[in-house]
Scaffold this active site. Structure first.
Site, PDB file in Angstrom:
ATOM      1  CB  SER A  95      -7.100   1.102   6.205  1.00 57.25           C
ATOM      2  OG  SER A  95      -5.765   0.901   5.824  1.00 57.25           O
TER       3      SER A  95
ATOM      4  CG  HIS B 253      -5.092  -0.559   1.535  1.00 55.89           C
ATOM      5  ND1 HIS B 253      -4.720  -1.768   2.045  1.00 55.89           N
ATOM      6  CD2 HIS B 253      -5.552   0.163   2.593  1.00 55.89           C
ATOM      7  CE1 HIS B 253      -4.915  -1.767   3.360  1.00 55.89           C
ATOM      8  NE2 HIS B 253      -5.419  -0.607   3.706  1.00 55.89           N
TER       9      HIS B 253
END
Lengths: 67, 267
Positions: free
Chosen positions: B123, B146
């Site tokens: 992330s 994501h």
């Protein structure tokens, strides 16, 4: 606050676990995180240094008792 | 505050004698009991656990705090004895602002930097990983790409989505500007469905991160240190402050005429 992590938010933001408090102190001129144990003694938890040689020095090993 | 003498602690080894010997020598020679410690020319910054932002996270989280890291990065840039930085990541991401702040600071260092992703760099750790001039990943390490999320009060108005989209663009733009991945490819990885059980996105393992251009190569500690050492050695030495400016200018003009290599610039 925007959190960007694959962990479930309840894992990250869950209630604080019961545990001994950590504090930031200087040990021999290096910032260190220490934790007060059940015996009242402060033990070194984490050395905050970017010099890799510091991590070989016995003064800053995890578990070292800090006066 | 000082570390307690190891001899005070039952079952632990006494302090090495050499340390006491050095302290005695210093006391005699320099009038001080402090041992002047040598420092490594390559420093390492280890980013672990959650990258903590403006709110202190509950104590079950292991965290990297920006108030610890930012002064260290300033010290690394400012200290002439430090010639290179190895950033090691094993982190599950965290706060967008704090992660981008660290990434911008690492990208803004003038000294050679290499990042090594061990275990995981997920992330918001992705921009931190690519912020170094050269990024490596171990064969088994993973990076999760994501969409960002929002917590707290969410109001059902178009501005909420626009704000979230802007936050996401900050991350995407940093990554595409500091790596070889294209925007279309990175967004495709970010919005891919069918790979993650509870989310949209992709998990890149080792070589996958290299194949899509996000990371420069697969390697481990030895390769990362060798690369950083080579970058440090290839870097032109900065002129000493005592040098007269005119002499420095003459030297640099001579070097340019001889076809001296251009200084290393971050990608």
């Amino acid at each position: 606050m925007v959190l960007y992590t694959p962990l479930a938010l309840e894992q990250v933001l869950g209630p604080p676990s019961e545990g001994a408090a950590e504090m930031l102190v200087e040990v021999d001129q290096r910032p260190c995180v220490v934790r007060v144990g059940s015996d009242g003694r402060r033990r070194l938890e984490r050395l905050l240094s970017t010099d890799p040689r510091d991590f070989l020095d016995p003064r800053w090993q995890p578990g070292q008792v800090v006066e | 505050m000082r570390a307690a003498r190891s001899g005070d602690e039952p079952g632990t080894e006494p302090r090495p004698k050499s340390s006491n010997g050095e302290a005695r020598e210093n006391l005699e020679a320099l009038g001080t009991a402090e041992v002047p410690t040598s420092t490594s020319r390559l420093h390492t910054l280890v980013i672990i656990g959650q990258i903590e932002g403006h709110l202190q996270l509950p104590s079950q989280n292991k965290t990297t705090k920006y108030e610890h890291v930012i002064p260290q990065l300033i010290a690394i840039e400012e200290n002439p004895d430090i010639e290179g930085l190895l950033v090691i990541l094993n982190t599950v991401g965290g706060d967008v602002e704090a992660g981008l702040a660290l990434a911008e600071m690492i990208a803004g260092l003038s000294k050679p930097t290499v990042a090594l992703v061990l275990g995981g760099g997920h992330s918001i750790a992705v921009p931190v990983a690519v912020s170094a001039q050269h990024t490596m990943i171990t064969a088994t390490a993973t990076m999760t790409i994501h969409p960002i999320r929002m917590n707290g009060l969410v109001i059902g108005v178009p501005q909420t989505y626009e704000y979230l989209d802007k936050m996401q663009d900050r991350v995407v733009n940093f990554v595409i500007n500091h790596s070889h991945v294209s925007e279309a490819k990175f967004r495709e990885l970010m919005f891919r469905t069918g790979e993650l059980a509870r989310d949209v996105g992709t998990v890149l393992v080792g070589q996958d991160a290299v194949a899509c251009g996000l990371v420069d190569e697969v390697g481990s500690v030895a390769q990362a240190l060798a690369r950083l050492t080579a970058m440090v050695d290839a870097r032109p030495r900065p002129a000493r402050r005592a040098d007269p400016p005119r002499a420095a200018r003459r030297r640099s003009a001579r070097g340019a005429r001889r076809g001296a290599p251009a200084p290393h610039t971050p990608h």
